[in-house]
Structure formats: structure tokens, C-alpha cells
Design a protein around this motif. Structure first.
Motif, mmCIF file in Angstrom:
data_model
loop_
_atom_site.group_PDB
_atom_site.id
_atom_site.type_symbol
_atom_site.label_atom_id
_atom_site.label_comp_id
_atom_site.label_asym_id
_atom_site.label_seq_id
_atom_site.Cartn_x
_atom_site.Cartn_y
_atom_site.Cartn_z
ATOM 1 N N GLU A 403 1.071 -1.271 0.046
ATOM 2 C CA GLU A 403 0.145 -0.385 -0.346
ATOM 3 C C GLU A 403 1.069 1.412 0.089
ATOM 4 O O GLU A 403 0.318 2.142 -0.122
ATOM 5 C CB GLU A 403 -0.599 -0.316 0.843
ATOM 6 N N MET A 404 2.419 1.311 0.184
ATOM 7 C CA MET A 404 2.824 2.131 -0.118
ATOM 8 C C MET A 404 3.368 2.466 -0.199
ATOM 9 O O MET A 404 4.178 2.970 -1.445
ATOM 10 C CB MET A 404 4.279 1.850 1.521
ATOM 11 N N THR A 405 4.531 1.213 -1.418
ATOM 12 C CA THR A 405 5.493 1.460 -2.218
ATOM 13 C C THR A 405 4.935 0.804 -3.663
ATOM 14 O O THR A 405 6.032 0.857 -4.408
ATOM 15 C CB THR A 405 7.143 0.652 -1.585
ATOM 16 N N LYS A 406 3.864 0.499 -3.901
ATOM 17 C CA LYS A 406 3.482 -0.241 -4.815
ATOM 18 C C LYS A 406 4.117 1.103 -6.134
ATOM 19 O O LYS A 406 3.339 2.053 -5.996
ATOM 20 C CB LYS A 406 1.681 -0.048 -5.678
ATOM 21 N N ASP A 407 3.890 0.609 -7.430
ATOM 22 C CA ASP A 407 4.485 1.957 -8.351
ATOM 23 C C ASP A 407 5.483 2.618 -8.350
ATOM 24 O O ASP A 407 4.972 3.461 -8.367
ATOM 25 C CB ASP A 407 2.747 2.560 -8.401
ATOM 26 N N LEU A 408 6.587 2.468 -7.442
ATOM 27 C CA LEU A 408 6.859 3.522 -6.708
ATOM 28 C C LEU A 408 8.217 3.588 -7.529
ATOM 29 O O LEU A 408 8.898 2.030 -7.308
ATOM 30 C CB LEU A 408 7.245 4.057 -5.038
ATOM 31 N N ALA A 409 8.784 4.629 -7.385
ATOM 32 C CA ALA A 409 9.754 4.511 -8.406
ATOM 33 C C ALA A 409 11.200 3.682 -7.701
ATOM 34 O O ALA A 409 10.756 4.073 -6.405
ATOM 35 C CB ALA A 409 10.427 5.760 -8.892
ATOM 36 N N ASN A 410 12.284 3.228 -7.847
ATOM 37 C CA ASN A 410 13.197 2.745 -7.487
ATOM 38 C C ASN A 410 13.660 3.821 -6.598
ATOM 39 O O ASN A 410 14.235 3.780 -5.445
ATOM 40 C CB ASN A 410 14.333 2.039 -8.274
ATOM 41 N N GLU A 411 14.295 4.596 -6.529
ATOM 42 C CA GLU A 411 14.904 6.049 -6.457
ATOM 43 C C GLU A 411 14.376 6.628 -5.360
ATOM 44 O O GLU A 411 14.807 6.576 -4.082
ATOM 45 C CB GLU A 411 14.919 7.063 -6.849
ATOM 46 N N ASP A 412 12.754 6.217 -5.403
ATOM 47 C CA ASP A 412 11.836 6.690 -4.003
ATOM 48 C C ASP A 412 12.474 6.085 -2.822
ATOM 49 O O ASP A 412 11.923 6.230 -1.683
ATOM 50 C CB ASP A 412 10.470 7.111 -4.726
ATOM 51 N N ILE A 413 11.904 4.293 -3.446
ATOM 52 C CA ILE A 413 12.350 4.069 -2.275
ATOM 53 C C ILE A 413 13.705 3.440 -1.621
ATOM 54 O O ILE A 413 13.700 2.872 -0.739
ATOM 55 C CB ILE A 413 11.842 1.782 -2.688
ATOM 56 N N ASP A 414 14.364 4.056 -2.388
ATOM 57 C CA ASP A 414 15.975 4.138 -1.486
ATOM 58 C C ASP A 414 16.102 4.902 -0.639
ATOM 59 O O ASP A 414 16.837 5.196 0.547
ATOM 60 C CB ASP A 414 17.194 3.705 -3.005
ATOM 61 N N LYS A 415 14.899 6.321 -1.198
ATOM 62 C CA LYS A 415 14.952 7.268 -0.491
ATOM 63 C C LYS A 415 13.983 7.250 1.023
ATOM 64 O O LYS A 415 14.273 7.435 1.772
ATOM 65 C CB LYS A 415 14.327 8.594 -0.978
ATOM 66 N N ILE A 416 13.113 6.303 0.921
ATOM 67 C CA ILE A 416 12.558 6.044 1.743
ATOM 68 C C ILE A 416 13.266 4.995 2.615
ATOM 69 O O ILE A 416 13.563 4.716 4.396
ATOM 70 C CB ILE A 416 11.126 5.275 1.596
ATOM 71 N N VAL A 417 14.253 4.007 2.413
ATOM 72 C CA VAL A 417 14.975 3.195 3.246
ATOM 73 C C VAL A 417 15.937 4.166 4.337
ATOM 74 O O VAL A 417 16.118 3.790 5.017
ATOM 75 C CB VAL A 417 15.636 2.274 1.952
ATOM 76 N N ASN A 418 16.066 4.854 3.377
ATOM 77 C CA ASN A 418 17.137 6.042 4.118
ATOM 78 C C ASN A 418 16.427 6.618 5.109
ATOM 79 O O ASN A 418 17.059 6.755 6.008
ATOM 80 C CB ASN A 418 18.049 7.017 3.494
ATOM 81 N N ALA A 419 15.257 7.105 4.761
ATOM 82 C CA ALA A 419 14.724 7.460 6.189
ATOM 83 C C ALA A 419 14.324 7.213 7.424
ATOM 84 O O ALA A 419 14.983 7.072 8.564
ATOM 85 C CB ALA A 419 13.185 8.351 5.546
ATOM 86 N N ILE A 420 14.307 5.892 6.486
ATOM 87 C CA ILE A 420 13.157 4.339 7.715
ATOM 88 C C ILE A 420 14.840 4.624 9.049
ATOM 89 O O ILE A 420 14.669 4.553 9.952
ATOM 90 C CB ILE A 420 13.579 3.554 7.168
#
Ligand code: ARG
Length: 566
Positions: A403-420
Motif C-alpha cells: 500500500e505504501m510502495t506499489k508503483d514507486l520509482a526505485n529511487e524513491d524507495i531508496d530514499k524511504i529506506v534511507n529515511a527509515i
């Protein structure tokens, strides 16, 4: 704003006859009663031998009678036994909000005379894989660097690689033993050979000695070893750079212990000239104990009996180099708490030898990342997990939260990983240990990186497509959600200064979280996009615009970049 209130209260206190020049104002610890408070009545009463109640009431009465009372306060009350409670007026709050709008950094003042800082962080050891502890120094260090820069200082970051230590001799031994050619040395081989050799050396004294001898010869310039070392460096540093790149951590200098070698002779000479080097069983040491020491501090070992230099020697020589190159006002070390003794030895030696003043050196220790058992974080099979595997783990958890990451660009996922990872780390006081719990860190609800990002993106969506006139904030405040958020915006400089003065990023993280909680209540309770009163709507948009700018800037101080969506 606090200093404004302090000035006012100080002058009123003087006016009623108490000559004092620093009445302090703090954030209220009873927000239900007031916004700010002054607890200095007791101090004053003691100083002037008066009853605190009489004294406090006198000051409060005078405050209530100041000419432009409304431009500061809604109410000022005395509360027994000695507190002055301050409730701000809407006018005062809005005047200060306007100041923030017109200030380049939201009311945080730049240093009039910028200082030069060197910050030593990262400190990875070449040929050894990076683990979770290396993430702490990288993130905490980078954050402190950004926080100090934000005030207008010059900050020079140096990674200080552990590139000339025993692990290199061990790896070279392994290369020779396994008959590897120089071209066969790659990251896979290093990842295999280092743990193997480190295990062997723990059990086999003879091989350990041989590896130490190789290290010494390397340091003395043995050509064959130098060639292998250069290759090891090339391979390992490329890997280390990738990891820092992923974390958005950037160094101005990629110096290492080996770069200090040219300055060792000069450093030794300085110590000798001050008669600080003492021979002890063939080695040269510096006695660093002080009379008032409660615990005995062992001497700093500068040179071993075989002529080899050690960790402390390269740290001293590095300081000599830094002093000559940058003439810094401060040198900061973001290093594991367990090295505090080493740095105390080094700092004292600096002071005694005149290399640099003790006060200019700061050891900024950080705690351990633990597992749920309270012991240093390990994988299920009992190994210290490599940093890369933590990134992968966080990414996997995220990708499973569809629900959070479907359709997200890989770059955005990496940014969220960083934020976590970063928000989880930086919200703890750096000196403390914390428990690594990746699934808790990735929740969108709670004190987590995703929660902050979510709040930011949510208000950005509200603001998108609306025209906001930042110059037209009215004098109104509409309800308590609104009021609380505005006051929080005004609290930024205080939170920032705590982080700056203590070199503690968690003050920024705490502020950010509190700000986001208030922001969420603010927009959930005020329907901004449907608001028909256009003055009110613009006021809300102004407040949200500042909020969103502050969130983004403070995230940047925590080394967190916002994704386009989530
Ligand atoms: N490489 C060291 C270690 O892993 C950390 C270096 C810290 N910085 C320094 N100037 N000693 O323990």
C-alpha cells in the motif's frame, strides 16, 4: 523570540529594583497553562534575600502594567511557589511568524564570525566489510556536519580510513598464501579472505606475528607489499564509496592513517622537544595521568620497541597535519564510545605538547546498535551483519508494504529506506545504545522516518495548486490547533541550538516529530482546501508553507531526502 522575552523580563525585573541581567525564559512544561515560563524567581529570591512569592508577584504586576502589554502577552500570571507563566498574544505570535517568513533560516541566526571545524567520522577499515556500527558514525557525523554548516561555519569532513593497520598485513599474508595474482583481488575475494585470516590470527600466534611483520614492512615501504596494498585500497575504497553514496554521506577528504606517516617524524620531534617521550621497555610512551584523575589513565604508546607506530601516533600526526593545513577552531571526532580512553590520551598529549588546545578537541562518542537481547546486533546465525544487508533488508520490508510502495520509482524507495534507517538512528541521543528493529522503524505511524515523510508529502499535496501570498498573514489565530502549530514553528531556533551546542542531532529529530504531530492535527481539523473565507485560507496556506519548508530543511540536517511520492 525567547531572547526577546528574556530581554523584556530582565528589564522589567531591573525596573522593580533587582539588578540582574539574565532572567531566563523556557518553553512551558505545562502547555495547558501557558506557552513559556520563567523559573528564575527562586534564584533571584536567594540572591536578594527576599520572599519568592513577594518578589514574583512584584515582577508579574510590573509585567502586567507594561505599556505595550498586548503586543506581547495575552496573560502573565504568578503561580506559587515561584513561577511566572507567560501566555503569548496572537499579535506577538504573528509578528514572530512574519519574522520567520523574512528570515533566511527560520529565525536561526548565523554566526557573526564563522569558525572552521574539522570533523572526523566514518572511519571505516579498508578490506573489512562495513557493519551497522559504521552506519552510526556515518549518519551521526554527516548530520552534525550539516547542523554546524547551517550556522554559517566552514566544516571540513575527513573519513580517516583505517588503511594501514594489522588487517592489511593479514590480507596480504592471505593473498600470498593462496597464490593470488594482483588481478584476482576483488571485493569478493576481500570479503572471503579477511574474515578467514582474522579467524586464523585469533588462534595461531605464529601467523599473527608474521602478519604483524608484513604490516611493519609495508609501513616501512616494502615495494611488493605496497603494490598489493594499493590494489586492496582501490578495490575496498570503491566499495566503501558506494555505501556512503547510498547514504548520501560525502567527505571532503578521503585521507587515512597512512597519510599521517609523513608527519610522524615531526610529531615525534615535537614530543621530544617537550620532553614528553619516555622510554618504557624499549617503547616510547607519553605519560598522560593528571593528579586529580579518579581512575588511572594508561600512558599513550607512541612507538613500539620494533619502531612501529600505532593508532595513537597516527592520530597525533593527523592532528599536526590538520592544524597546519586548516588551522581549525575545532576538531570533532564521531567515534564509538568505547574509544573514549584513546581520545583522552590523544587530547591530553596535544595539550601538553602544544599541538592544539585541549578545548578545541571534542570526542563525540556514540552508543552501540543492539539486537532485542540488548547485545550488539547480530544476524540469526550470530555474525555481525554487513551494512549492505541491512539496506537490502529494509528495502525488502518496504517492497512488501504494497500500500505504501506499489508503483514507486526505485529511487524513491531508496530514499524511504534511507529515511527509515536514519530517523531511527538520529532520534536517539547519540551517546546512547539503541535496539535495531527494522519493522518498527518502517511503520508509517509513530516516531519514524516514514511518518515524517508522509506528513511532508501530505501537506505538499494540500499546497500544490494553491496560490499562497506569503506577505499577507493576517493578525488572526483561529483555534488551538492553529495556535499550537504556530508556536511550534517559533520553537525551531531553540531546538536547533540544542542540537548545535551539544552536537546532538536528536534535538532536531525530536522537534521534527513534534512538529509533524501538530501539523497532522492542524490539517485534519481545519479543512483548508474547502475553506471559503479567503483570508483564513491564505493564513493557513502561509502556515503550511513555512511548515513544509522547515520540515524539508530539518530533514536535510538529518541527511534525509524526500521522495517524490509514497
Ligand atoms: N578506524 C577506526 C576504527 O574502526 C575509527 C577511526 C576513528 N577516527 C580516528 N581519528 N581515530 O576503530
Amino acid at each position: 523570540m525567547i531572547s526577546l522575552l528574556e530581554e523584556l523580563i530582565t528589564s522589567v525585573t531591573k525596573l522593580v529594583g533587582y539588578d540582574i541581567d539574565n532572567m531566563r525564559v523556557i518553553k512551558s512544561n505545562r502547555p495547558d497553562l501557558c506557552d513559556y515560563q520563567c523559573d528564575d524567581v527562586f534564584r533571584l529570591a536567594k540572591l536578594f534575600h527576599e520572599n519568592p512569592i513577594v518578589l514574583g508577584e512584584k515582577i508579574v504586576e510590573a509585567l502586567n502594567n507594561i505599556e505595550n502589554f498586548d503586543s506581547y502577552f495575552k496573560e502573565v500570571n504568578f503561580v506559587k511557589p515561584g513561577f511566572i507563566n507567560l501566555v503569548l498574544s496572537d499579535e506577538f505570535i504573528n509578528k514572530n511568524i512574519n519574522n520567520i517568513i523574512n528570515s533566511e533560516s527560520y529565525g536561526i541566526e548565523k554566526n557573526e564570525v564563522p569558525e572552521t571545524f574539522v570533523i572526523d567520522y566514518g572511519g571505516p577499515n579498508v578490506a573489512k566489510p562495513l557493519h551497522v556500527g559504521h552506519m552510526r558514525t556515518a549518519i551521526v557525523g554527516e548530520s552534525i556536519k550539516r547542523i554546524i554548516e547551517y550556522k554559517g561555519n566552514k566544516v571540513i569532513g575527513d573519513v580517516h580510513l583505517g588503511d594501514f593497520g594489522l588487517q592489511i598485513g593479514q590480507v596480504i599474508y592471505g593473498i600470498l598464501e593462496e597464490n593470488k595474482s594482483i588481478d584476482e583481488i576483488d571485493i569478493k575475494f576481500l570479503d572471503y579472505i579477511y574474515p578467514k585470516m582474522s579467524g586464523i590470527c585469533k588462534e595461531n600466534e605464529e601467523i599473527k606475528e608474521k602478519c604483524a611483520a608484513i604490516t611493519k614492512e609495508l609501513q616501512d615501504g616494502n615495494e611488493e607489499y605496497q603494490k598489493l596494498w594499493k590494489k586492496i585500497m582501490e578495490v575496498s575504497v570503491a566499495d566503501i564509496r558506494n555505501i556512503y553514496e547510498y547514504l548520501d554521506v560525502h567527505f571532503d577528504y578521503w585521507n587515512g592513517e597512512s597519510d599521517a606517516y609523513p608527519y610522524l617524524e615531526d610529531t615525534k620531534k615535537i614530543l621530544e622537544d617537550k620532553n614528553l617521550l619516555v622510554e618504557s621497555e624499549g617503547a616510547f610512551v607519553v605519560n598522560v595521568t593528571r593528579e586529580d584523575d579518579k581512575k588511572e589513565l594508561p600512558p599513550l604508546v607512541f612507538q613500539k620497541s620494533n619502531g612501529a607506530y600505532l593508532y595513537a601516533s597516527t592520530d597525533l600526526a593527523t592532528i599536526l597535519d590538520r592544524v597546519n593545513k586548516f588551522n581549525p577552531d575545532h576538531i570533532l571526532y564521531v567515534v564509538d564510545n568505547r574509544q573514549s580512553l584513546h581520545f583522552e590520551q590523544v587530547f591530553r598529549t596535544c595539550e601538553m605538547s602544544g599541538l592544539i588546545d585541549y578545548e578545541k578537541l571534542e570526542f563525540l562518542g556514540y552508543g552501540t546498535v543492539n539486537g532485542s537481547d540488548g547485545k550488539p546486533y547480530k544476524t540469526r546465525s550470530g555474525e555481525t551483519p554487513k551494512l549492505q544487508s541491512l539496506f537490502d533488508q529494509a528495502k525488502e520490508i518496504l517492497i512488501n508494504k504494497e500500500e505504501m510502495t506499489k508503483d514507486l520509482a526505485n529511487e524513491d524507495i531508496d530514499k524511504i529506506v534511507n529515511a527509515i534507517l536514519k530517523f531511527a538512528d538520529l532520534q536517539n541521543s547519540r551517546e546512547r545504545d539503541y535496539i535495531f528493529n527494522i519493522s518498527k522503524f518502517s511503520e508509517v505511524i509513530g516516531k519514524t522516518g516514514p511518518y515524517i515523510l508522509y506528513t511532508y508529502l501530505r501537506i505538499k499535496k494540500i499546497l500544490d495548486g494553491c496560490l499562497t501570498d506569503m506577505s499577507k498573514l493576517s493578525n488572526n489565530i483561529y483555534n488551538n490547533y492553529d495556535r499550537d502549530l504556530r508556536i511550534k514553528l517559533l520553537d525551531l531556533p531553540g531546538a536547533y541550538l540544542n542540537a548545535y551546542n551539544n552536537r546532538m542531532p536528536h534535538y532536531v529529530a525530536d522537534y521534527l516529530y513534534d512538529l509533524c504531530v501538530l501539523t497532522n492535527s492542524f490539517y485534519q481539523n481545519n479543512h483548508i482546501n474547502n475553506e471559503e473565507d479567503l483570508v483564513k485560507k491564505n493564513d493557513y496556506l502561509v502556515i503550511l508553507t513555512i511548515t513544509s519548508n522547515i520540515i524539508k530543511s530539518m530533514l536535510n540536517l538529518l541527511v534525509i531526502d524526500v521522495p517524490n511520492e509514497m
